[in-house]
Design an enzyme around this catalytic site. Structure first.
Site, PDB file in Angstrom:
ATOM      1  CG  ASP A  10      -0.333   0.123   2.529  1.00 58.24           C
ATOM      2  OD1 ASP A  10       0.922   0.178   2.600  1.00 58.24           O
ATOM      3  OD2 ASP A  10      -1.059   0.204   3.541  1.00 58.24           O
ATOM      4  CB  CYS A  67       0.863  -2.613   4.777  1.00 57.64           C
ATOM      5  SG  CYS A  67       0.598  -3.742   6.159  1.00 57.64           S
ATOM      6  CB  THR A  69       1.482  -2.746  11.278  1.00 58.94           C
ATOM      7  OG1 THR A  69       0.344  -3.226  10.527  1.00 58.94           O
ATOM      8  CG2 THR A  69       1.145  -1.427  11.952  1.00 58.94           C
ATOM      9  CG  HIS A 100      10.700 -23.346  13.253  1.00 55.37           C
ATOM     10  ND1 HIS A 100      10.646 -23.179  14.620  1.00 55.37           N
ATOM     11  CD2 HIS A 100      11.956 -23.791  12.990  1.00 55.37           C
ATOM     12  CE1 HIS A 100      11.800 -23.510  15.156  1.00 55.37           C
ATOM     13  NE2 HIS A 100      12.624 -23.872  14.189  1.00 55.37           N
ATOM     14  CG  HIS A 135       9.527 -27.454  11.928  1.00 57.41           C
ATOM     15  ND1 HIS A 135       9.072 -26.846  13.077  1.00 57.41           N
ATOM     16  CD2 HIS A 135      10.851 -27.657  12.106  1.00 57.41           C
ATOM     17  CE1 HIS A 135      10.085 -26.662  13.901  1.00 57.41           C
ATOM     18  NE2 HIS A 135      11.178 -27.158  13.342  1.00 57.41           N
TER      19      HIS A 135
END
Ligand code: RB5
Length: 147
Positions: A10, A67, A69, A100, A135
């Site tokens: 964004d 973006c 965060t 993982h 995993h």
């Protein structure tokens, strides 16, 4: 063959995306920029869904989103089947997300990492293989079907 990597952001991730595209190209990858195409305000899910769709459908093995965060992009991308979008704020997290969790989309929190940190995060994510073993079982359990 050159790997194509779809990348989207964004407005908050737009400037850092340009830097990561340069880095991808210099490392021999072919970034495919799905937008946004400028610094004007846009809605992050519009870009998350485009990149995630490509990975979910198998058109590309992995993708990158940015973006402010990293959170909104991850929420939207992770709605797509088979997508494991990981927000990584350090190279160590990026490496563990691959090792993982077999993260197939890297999400950068552009307002919380420097350009240099983002480049290190990107490189670690690109170069770290999935560890498999125990995993594999855990990653398989991520996909959930309502009963
Ligand atoms: C845009 O201001 C911001 O909300 C967005 O970039 C992102 O952080 C959302 O999760």
């Amino acid at each position: 063959m050159t790997e194509i990597i779809p990348i989207g952001s964004d407005h908050a991730g737009y400037a850092l995306k340009a830097r990561l595209k340069q880095e991808l190209t210099s490392l021999g990858y072919q970034p495919d920029d799905l937008g946004t195409d400028g610094p004007g305000s846009v809605d992050y899910p519009d870009f998350a869904h485009q990149v995630a769709k490509r990975v979910s459908e198998g058109a590309d093995a992995r993708g990158i989103l940015l973006c402010g965060t990293g959170l909104g992009m991850a929420y939207a991308a992770n709605r797509h089947s088979g997508v494991r979008a990981a927000v990584a704020w350090s190279a160590e997290i990026a490496g563990l997300a691959r090792e993982h969790n077999d993260a197939n989309i890297l999400v950068l929190p552009a307002r919380f990492v420097s350009e240099d940190e983002a480049v290190l995060i990107l490189r670690r994510w690109l170069d770290t293989p999935f560890a498999g073993g125990r995993h594999l079982r855990r990653v398989a359990k991520i996909e959930w079907e309502p009963t």
